[in-house]
Design a protein around this motif. Structure first.
Motif, PDB file in Angstrom:
ATOM      1  N   ALA A 189      71.215  26.370  47.486  1.00 49.88           N
ATOM      2  CA  ALA A 189      70.380  26.131  46.582  1.00 49.88           C
ATOM      3  C   ALA A 189      70.683  25.752  45.178  1.00 49.88           C
ATOM      4  O   ALA A 189      70.834  24.792  44.379  1.00 49.88           O
ATOM      5  CB  ALA A 189      68.804  26.780  46.532  1.00 49.88           C
ATOM      6  N   GLY A 190      71.530  26.905  44.903  1.00 50.44           N
ATOM      7  CA  GLY A 190      72.338  27.004  43.589  1.00 50.44           C
ATOM      8  C   GLY A 190      73.322  25.935  43.505  1.00 50.44           C
ATOM      9  O   GLY A 190      73.441  25.065  42.434  1.00 50.44           O
ATOM     10  N   VAL A 191      74.157  25.872  44.526  1.00 54.59           N
ATOM     11  CA  VAL A 191      75.153  24.526  44.362  1.00 54.59           C
ATOM     12  C   VAL A 191      74.571  23.040  44.613  1.00 54.59           C
ATOM     13  O   VAL A 191      74.869  22.122  43.860  1.00 54.59           O
ATOM     14  CB  VAL A 191      76.342  24.774  45.421  1.00 54.59           C
ATOM     15  CG1 VAL A 191      75.885  24.439  46.711  1.00 54.59           C
ATOM     16  CG2 VAL A 191      77.620  24.000  45.209  1.00 54.59           C
ATOM     17  N   ILE A 214      73.206  31.794  41.070  1.00 52.42           N
ATOM     18  CA  ILE A 214      73.709  31.318  39.820  1.00 52.42           C
ATOM     19  C   ILE A 214      75.246  31.034  39.826  1.00 52.42           C
ATOM     20  O   ILE A 214      75.447  30.079  38.930  1.00 52.42           O
ATOM     21  CB  ILE A 214      73.148  32.499  38.783  1.00 52.42           C
ATOM     22  CG1 ILE A 214      71.693  32.976  38.813  1.00 52.42           C
ATOM     23  CG2 ILE A 214      73.681  32.121  37.331  1.00 52.42           C
ATOM     24  CD1 ILE A 214      71.408  33.991  37.800  1.00 52.42           C
ATOM     25  N   PHE A 215      75.908  32.101  40.189  1.00 48.92           N
ATOM     26  CA  PHE A 215      77.283  31.678  40.293  1.00 48.92           C
ATOM     27  C   PHE A 215      77.728  30.437  41.002  1.00 48.92           C
ATOM     28  O   PHE A 215      78.547  29.525  40.223  1.00 48.92           O
ATOM     29  CB  PHE A 215      77.876  32.863  41.386  1.00 48.92           C
ATOM     30  CG  PHE A 215      79.411  32.523  41.706  1.00 48.92           C
ATOM     31  CD1 PHE A 215      80.497  32.717  40.406  1.00 48.92           C
ATOM     32  CD2 PHE A 215      79.798  32.190  42.829  1.00 48.92           C
ATOM     33  CE1 PHE A 215      81.817  32.362  41.153  1.00 48.92           C
ATOM     34  CE2 PHE A 215      81.147  32.016  43.266  1.00 48.92           C
ATOM     35  CZ  PHE A 215      82.047  32.062  42.330  1.00 48.92           C
ATOM     36  N   PHE A 216      76.999  29.979  42.167  1.00 50.34           N
ATOM     37  CA  PHE A 216      77.429  28.734  42.699  1.00 50.34           C
ATOM     38  C   PHE A 216      76.694  27.656  42.197  1.00 50.34           C
ATOM     39  O   PHE A 216      77.275  26.473  42.257  1.00 50.34           O
ATOM     40  CB  PHE A 216      76.761  28.813  44.108  1.00 50.34           C
ATOM     41  CG  PHE A 216      77.678  29.354  45.216  1.00 50.34           C
ATOM     42  CD1 PHE A 216      78.720  28.989  45.680  1.00 50.34           C
ATOM     43  CD2 PHE A 216      77.556  30.915  45.780  1.00 50.34           C
ATOM     44  CE1 PHE A 216      79.834  29.538  46.267  1.00 50.34           C
ATOM     45  CE2 PHE A 216      78.217  31.459  46.520  1.00 50.34           C
ATOM     46  CZ  PHE A 216      79.488  31.137  46.928  1.00 50.34           C
ATOM     47  N   PHE A 217      75.743  27.833  41.311  1.00 44.26           N
ATOM     48  CA  PHE A 217      75.144  26.746  40.294  1.00 44.26           C
ATOM     49  C   PHE A 217      76.094  26.358  39.342  1.00 44.26           C
ATOM     50  O   PHE A 217      76.373  24.991  39.208  1.00 44.26           O
ATOM     51  CB  PHE A 217      73.816  27.195  39.768  1.00 44.26           C
ATOM     52  CG  PHE A 217      73.230  26.236  38.455  1.00 44.26           C
ATOM     53  CD1 PHE A 217      72.548  25.239  38.917  1.00 44.26           C
ATOM     54  CD2 PHE A 217      73.541  26.613  37.333  1.00 44.26           C
ATOM     55  CE1 PHE A 217      72.060  24.306  38.121  1.00 44.26           C
ATOM     56  CE2 PHE A 217      73.154  25.643  36.181  1.00 44.26           C
ATOM     57  CZ  PHE A 217      72.422  24.544  36.887  1.00 44.26           C
ATOM     58  N   VAL A 218      76.756  27.255  38.760  1.00 47.59           N
ATOM     59  CA  VAL A 218      77.894  26.913  37.775  1.00 47.59           C
ATOM     60  C   VAL A 218      78.984  26.207  38.553  1.00 47.59           C
ATOM     61  O   VAL A 218      79.660  25.257  37.872  1.00 47.59           O
ATOM     62  CB  VAL A 218      78.201  28.188  37.279  1.00 47.59           C
ATOM     63  CG1 VAL A 218      79.433  27.619  36.137  1.00 47.59           C
ATOM     64  CG2 VAL A 218      77.251  28.978  36.386  1.00 47.59           C
ATOM     65  N   ALA A 219      79.387  26.662  39.678  1.00 51.38           N
ATOM     66  CA  ALA A 219      80.327  26.145  40.641  1.00 51.38           C
ATOM     67  C   ALA A 219      80.110  24.619  40.848  1.00 51.38           C
ATOM     68  O   ALA A 219      80.964  23.573  40.825  1.00 51.38           O
ATOM     69  CB  ALA A 219      80.599  26.912  41.665  1.00 51.38           C
ATOM     70  N   GLY A 220      78.730  24.137  41.172  1.00 52.60           N
ATOM     71  CA  GLY A 220      78.360  22.954  41.405  1.00 52.60           C
ATOM     72  C   GLY A 220      78.504  22.223  40.289  1.00 52.60           C
ATOM     73  O   GLY A 220      78.831  21.011  40.317  1.00 52.60           O
TER      74      GLY A 220
END
Length: 463
Positions: free
Chosen positions: A246-248, A86-92
């Motif tokens: 997958a998140g990013v 989730i953290f890396f999704f927001v970063a992406g």
């Protein structure tokens, strides 16, 4: 004439108003998350250094999940592989927005912070290698000191109550976003040992479907995307590639162009909705089960005497500031840019020191680089020590400059006519925002582009 204006760009100049509002909104949530992160790290350290240590280990190592799907994981793994996605999704999503409509969409504007961020990743890695190998160690942990933890840094800023100008906060955010991208590339390329090709193909097909529904068909509704995101994450985890990739990847596939029906940018809206979950739940829980290091005299002695932990600590505390400041100075020197007249190079050094707080992603990479529990314990202690040293040095410089920052903060936020737009953006004699042409009309008014810079050509629409 246009070429000449580009050669005289202002480094860390005043942000365009829409960009300033976006940065303020993003960092407001991250600041609250940073406070929770600090609290979670403190709880983990106390919990792991009391007679309740066995209870901490039991909770952290407790397994649950669906074994048939290869997802019977410990609590620690769920937080590292699941919640950090989730953290890396927001970063992406933030990176996609910056590349399409933010400050990074102009090569001239993007060059300076990207060069600084790249040097801020390369120098700590090289310093780690020099220290570790010269003392008989290995290169295994070269990527550990590369990261910047924006939430932790903002939590520190909140604790010391500094009025850091918006340009410096945006610079820190850009460093963190580029670092996150670098970290995910490093994780995907260097910490993937075996590949399950069928699962990887399934994850890629899931991403293609995600892109088709979101970008091509403009399908709305979280109930479409949440099950799909979980399927993509599960397939990516079973493929052997770290599940945070997958998140990013999904974050980078979000559409930035305005929704024709609602007039909003989906990437901004979704990031705004998910960021509180990332900053307030995902990252603090990861810290709770990753920062539980036994802090003893022997542990601290191992950090300063063993090659790899010492390399990590020095990479964060010294490598970050050398890389970011050196990259910034050289970029300004050789691109004929100029530092904002409101700031000094000491401010860049202070932010560079603050970027040496590499807590969350550094701990994640440490877990991947050092599977042996004893080695990992020393690396985690080194991350904590290096981050603490960076935070203390940054706080000292920032507090010395806080009077100057307070004055700039008051100027940036003064709104005597109470129209919701700071007066500094309305004065006819004020200097234009960073890198904006002098004949550019003020953004955020009807009929003007709200991307924060020169209006984009009609034929060049963001995605």
């Amino acid at each position: 004439m246009r070429r000449r204006s580009r050669s005289n760009r202002t480094f860390l100049g005043r942000l365009p108003l829409p960009e300033r509002r976006f940065v303020a909104d993003a960092l407001r949530t991250e600041t609250v998350g940073g406070m929770l992160l600090l609290a979670a790290a403190a709880v983990a350290l106390v919990w792991a250094n009391t007679p309740l240590r066995d209870a901490y280990d039991s909770v952290r190592d407790f397994h649950f999940g669906i074994e048939a799907l290869g997802l019977d994981l410990s609590v620690a793994h769920w937080t590292a592989d699941g919640l950090l996605a989730i953290f890396f999704f927001v970063a992406g999503a933030e990176l996609k927005r910056e590349l399409v409509v933010g400050e990074l969409r102009h090569p001239g504007t993007a060059a300076l912070p990207v060069i600084a961020a790249a040097c801020g990743m390369a120098v700590p890695a090289l310093l780690y290698g020099l220290v570790a190998t010269s003392l008989g160690g290995t290169w295994n942990g070269w990527a550990v000191p590369m990261a910047t933890d924006i939430a932790f840094a903002l939590g520190v800023l909140a604790v010391i109550d500094t009025h850091l100008p918006s340009a410096l906060r945006a610079f820190l955010l850009t460093l963190a976003v580029v670092d996150d991208l670098g970290a995910i590339i490093v994780i995907a390329l260097f910490y993937t040992s075996t590949i399950n090709l069928a699962a990887l193909i399934g994850a890629v097909l899931g991403l293609v479907l995600f892109f088709h529904l979101h970008d091509r068909r403009r399908v709305h509704g979280w109930y479409w995307y949440l099950p799909l995101a979980l399927a993509i994450w599960g397939l990516m985890y079973n493929s052997g590639v770290h599940a945070t990739v997958a998140g990013v990847a999904m974050g980078l596939l979000l559409r930035v162009a305005k929704d024709g029906e609602r007039g909003r940018r989906p990437a901004e809206q979704i990031a705004h909705l998910v960021r509180p979950v990332s900053a307030g739940v995902a990252v603090p829980l990861f810290a709770l089960f990753a920062a539980g290091v036994s802090v003893t005299g022997d542990t601290l002695n191992d950090v300063v005497s063993e090659p790899e932990p010492l390399g990590v600590a020095l990479g964060l505390a010294a490598g970050k500031v050398l890389g970011i400041f050196g990259g910034s100075y050289l970029a300004v020197r050789f691109t004929r840019a100029r530092l904002s007249r409101d700031l000094a190079w000491a401010d860049v050094i202070a932010v560079a020191m603050l970027a040496g707080i590499g807590f969350t992603v550094s701990l994640l990479i440490g877990e991947l680089a050092y599977p042996n529990p004893t080695d990992l314990e020393h690396i985690k202690a080194a991350v904590l020590l290096g981050s603490l040293a960076s935070a203390l040095l940054a706080c000292l410089l920032l507090r010395l400059r806080n009077t100057k920052y307070r004055r700039l903060y008051e100027e940036e936020n003064r709104d005597d006519n109470a129209d919701g737009i700071p007066d500094i953006y309305q004065h006819a004699d004020s200097s234009p925002p960073q890198n904006a042409p002098r004949n550019t009309q003020q953004p955020d008014h009807p009929g003007h582009d709200d991307s924060g810079g020169p209006p984009a050509p009609i034929t060049r629409r963001g995605r």
